[in-house]
Design a protein around this motif. Sequence first.
Motif, PDB file in Angstrom:
ATOM      1  N   ARG A 213       0.826  -1.210   0.000  1.00 13.65           N
ATOM      2  CA  ARG A 213       0.000   0.000   0.000  1.00 13.65           C
ATOM      3  C   ARG A 213       0.860   1.261   0.000  1.00 13.65           C
ATOM      4  O   ARG A 213       0.493   2.270  -0.600  1.00 13.65           O
ATOM      5  CB  ARG A 213      -0.937  -0.016   1.212  1.00 13.65           C
ATOM      6  CG  ARG A 213      -2.022  -1.088   1.140  1.00 13.65           C
ATOM      7  CD  ARG A 213      -2.922  -1.040   2.354  1.00 13.65           C
ATOM      8  NE  ARG A 213      -3.936  -2.075   2.260  1.00 13.65           N
ATOM      9  CZ  ARG A 213      -4.105  -3.054   3.143  1.00 13.65           C
ATOM     10  NH1 ARG A 213      -3.300  -3.125   4.210  1.00 13.65           N
ATOM     11  NH2 ARG A 213      -5.052  -3.962   2.984  1.00 13.65           N
ATOM     12  N   ALA A 214       2.001   1.211   0.685  1.00 19.40           N
ATOM     13  CA  ALA A 214       2.920   2.350   0.663  1.00 19.40           C
ATOM     14  C   ALA A 214       3.449   2.568  -0.747  1.00 19.40           C
ATOM     15  O   ALA A 214       3.640   3.720  -1.186  1.00 19.40           O
ATOM     16  CB  ALA A 214       4.063   2.115   1.645  1.00 19.40           C
ATOM     17  N   GLN A 215       3.705   1.470  -1.465  1.00 19.16           N
ATOM     18  CA  GLN A 215       4.108   1.585  -2.869  1.00 19.16           C
ATOM     19  C   GLN A 215       2.985   2.209  -3.675  1.00 19.16           C
ATOM     20  O   GLN A 215       3.214   3.077  -4.526  1.00 19.16           O
ATOM     21  CB  GLN A 215       4.437   0.196  -3.429  1.00 19.16           C
ATOM     22  CG  GLN A 215       4.793   0.168  -4.898  1.00 19.16           C
ATOM     23  CD  GLN A 215       6.269   0.414  -5.163  1.00 19.16           C
ATOM     24  OE1 GLN A 215       7.008   0.769  -4.259  1.00 19.16           O
ATOM     25  NE2 GLN A 215       6.688   0.224  -6.395  1.00 19.16           N
ATOM     26  N   ALA A 216       1.759   1.804  -3.389  1.00 17.71           N
ATOM     27  CA  ALA A 216       0.608   2.303  -4.135  1.00 17.71           C
ATOM     28  C   ALA A 216       0.366   3.791  -3.898  1.00 17.71           C
ATOM     29  O   ALA A 216      -0.018   4.514  -4.824  1.00 17.71           O
ATOM     30  CB  ALA A 216      -0.630   1.499  -3.775  1.00 17.71           C
ATOM     31  N   ILE A 217       0.560   4.268  -2.659  1.00 18.78           N
ATOM     32  CA  ILE A 217       0.357   5.703  -2.401  1.00 18.78           C
ATOM     33  C   ILE A 217       1.380   6.515  -3.185  1.00 18.78           C
ATOM     34  O   ILE A 217       1.096   7.621  -3.645  1.00 18.78           O
ATOM     35  CB  ILE A 217       0.405   6.021  -0.889  1.00 18.78           C
ATOM     36  CG1 ILE A 217      -0.097   7.449  -0.622  1.00 18.78           C
ATOM     37  CG2 ILE A 217       1.803   5.875  -0.309  1.00 18.78           C
ATOM     38  CD1 ILE A 217      -1.563   7.622  -0.766  1.00 18.78           C
ATOM     39  N   LYS A 218       2.571   5.964  -3.387  1.00 20.80           N
ATOM     40  CA  LYS A 218       3.566   6.634  -4.233  1.00 20.80           C
ATOM     41  C   LYS A 218       3.100   6.627  -5.693  1.00 20.80           C
ATOM     42  O   LYS A 218       3.121   7.663  -6.370  1.00 20.80           O
ATOM     43  CB  LYS A 218       4.924   5.941  -4.118  1.00 20.80           C
ATOM     44  CG  LYS A 218       5.565   6.017  -2.741  1.00 20.80           C
ATOM     45  CD  LYS A 218       6.888   5.261  -2.720  1.00 20.80           C
ATOM     46  CE  LYS A 218       7.530   5.271  -1.353  1.00 20.80           C
ATOM     47  NZ  LYS A 218       8.832   4.559  -1.334  1.00 20.80           N
ATOM     48  N   ASP A 219       2.702   5.461  -6.183  1.00 18.62           N
ATOM     49  CA  ASP A 219       2.256   5.348  -7.577  1.00 18.62           C
ATOM     50  C   ASP A 219       1.091   6.289  -7.865  1.00 18.62           C
ATOM     51  O   ASP A 219       1.070   7.003  -8.864  1.00 18.62           O
ATOM     52  CB  ASP A 219       1.829   3.908  -7.876  1.00 18.62           C
ATOM     53  CG  ASP A 219       2.980   2.925  -7.851  1.00 18.62           C
ATOM     54  OD1 ASP A 219       4.139   3.340  -8.041  1.00 18.62           O
ATOM     55  OD2 ASP A 219       2.723   1.720  -7.637  1.00 18.62           O
ATOM     56  N   ALA A 220       0.105   6.269  -6.967  1.00 15.68           N
ATOM     57  CA  ALA A 220      -1.102   7.070  -7.173  1.00 15.68           C
ATOM     58  C   ALA A 220      -0.803   8.557  -7.084  1.00 15.68           C
ATOM     59  O   ALA A 220      -1.352   9.366  -7.858  1.00 15.68           O
ATOM     60  CB  ALA A 220      -2.159   6.674  -6.145  1.00 15.68           C
ATOM     61  N   THR A 221       0.071   8.940  -6.155  1.00 16.61           N
ATOM     62  CA  THR A 221       0.419  10.353  -6.021  1.00 16.61           C
ATOM     63  C   THR A 221       1.200  10.832  -7.241  1.00 16.61           C
ATOM     64  O   THR A 221       0.952  11.944  -7.754  1.00 16.61           O
ATOM     65  CB  THR A 221       1.226  10.587  -4.734  1.00 16.61           C
ATOM     66  OG1 THR A 221       0.406  10.263  -3.607  1.00 16.61           O
ATOM     67  CG2 THR A 221       1.682  12.033  -4.616  1.00 16.61           C
ATOM     68  N   MET A 222       2.115  10.017  -7.734  1.00 11.88           N
ATOM     69  CA  MET A 222       2.846  10.409  -8.938  1.00 11.88           C
ATOM     70  C   MET A 222       1.898  10.574 -10.119  1.00 11.88           C
ATOM     71  O   MET A 222       1.996  11.542 -10.888  1.00 11.88           O
ATOM     72  CB  MET A 222       3.957   9.395  -9.235  1.00 11.88           C
ATOM     73  CG  MET A 222       5.142   9.512  -8.297  1.00 11.88           C
ATOM     74  SD  MET A 222       6.572   8.494  -8.756  1.00 11.88           S
ATOM     75  CE  MET A 222       6.190   6.953  -7.893  1.00 11.88           C
ATOM     76  N   ALA A 223       0.966   9.647 -10.274  1.00  9.75           N
ATOM     77  CA  ALA A 223      -0.012   9.757 -11.362  1.00  9.75           C
ATOM     78  C   ALA A 223      -0.845  11.022 -11.210  1.00  9.75           C
ATOM     79  O   ALA A 223      -1.107  11.747 -12.186  1.00  9.75           O
ATOM     80  CB  ALA A 223      -0.909   8.523 -11.375  1.00  9.75           C
ATOM     81  N   HIS A 224      -1.267  11.307  -9.986  1.00 14.03           N
ATOM     82  CA  HIS A 224      -2.102  12.483  -9.734  1.00 14.03           C
ATOM     83  C   HIS A 224      -1.382  13.777 -10.112  1.00 14.03           C
ATOM     84  O   HIS A 224      -1.948  14.624 -10.815  1.00 14.03           O
ATOM     85  CB  HIS A 224      -2.492  12.514  -8.249  1.00 14.03           C
ATOM     86  CG  HIS A 224      -3.219  13.754  -7.842  1.00 14.03           C
ATOM     87  ND1 HIS A 224      -4.511  14.028  -8.239  1.00 14.03           N
ATOM     88  CD2 HIS A 224      -2.827  14.819  -7.075  1.00 14.03           C
ATOM     89  CE1 HIS A 224      -4.894  15.196  -7.737  1.00 14.03           C
ATOM     90  NE2 HIS A 224      -3.891  15.689  -7.031  1.00 14.03           N
TER      91      HIS A 224
END
Length: 300
Positions: A213-224
């Motif tokens: 999930r920590a990886q995902a918050i990075k992925d999602a924030t970068m996309a955003h």
Amino acid sequence: MRLALFLLCLLAFAFRPDKPAYRLYTPQLKATTYAKLLRQATQADVVLFGELHNNPICHWLELQLTKDLQAAKKENLVLGAEMFETDNQTAISNYVQGQTDGKELANQARLWPNFDTDYKPIADFARQQHIPFIATNVPRKYARLVSRQGLAALDTISADGKQQMVPLPLTVDLTLPGYKAMMEMMGGSTHGSTPNSANPHGATNDMSANFARAQAIKDATMAHFILQNLKTGQTMLHFNGDYHSKNFEGIVWYLRRQRPTLTILTLSSVELPDPEHPASENRNLADFVLAIPADMTKTY
């Protein structure tokens, strides 16, 4: 005569006339060229360069692609990077706009240890050419909070803190192959952890799931923040660790959720014993596979 011919063939095999520092391949591992990479990158909305953080060929090619895209796109090129966190945007912008020097940047931003060797040449080119440079990664303290306590812990942070990341609540599908592999590598399981409308954070709270999930918050924030800073007609060249965009997952998955019609080009970097003969497991990693000799020197 046959012996001489045999020896010549042996020498030709043992001492190749060319020792390329890299090779580029299509998703099907057909040899391709930098010219094709540049042409397709020029036509893309977002280019995700999946790098190996300590590989000098990755950083050199990132700089070359930045220069060539700038020549082609002029004012329609925007840069972004995992290596800069969103709460450091002012410091990055001030440096690129020529308002501060390198010493001030180092004092104002959390720079990676290899910034001077690997990312400063790109930042300096952006400074010379007046190219916007976007900090896209979530502040590490929030990623660390998720890895320790799960996504629910983000509900406790300030309103200002929430402005520095993807809007909440965040959907994380832990059954995606990349996140699933990450959990399995740590000895975890995705059983019962898939989020849904009633359970957006997922049911499980084990360490491996929270790490994913920590990886995902990075992925999602970068996309955003890529989408927040991308205007029609522009190309965003984004630098990130290979795992964040490999197999068309990570950042790509979140970009597609928000803007399905986006033209995205991905590049995945791999180190191989023989870049001339990539193995089948390197298929379909990205639109372009960057194969680099495994014994290439490292920047750290």
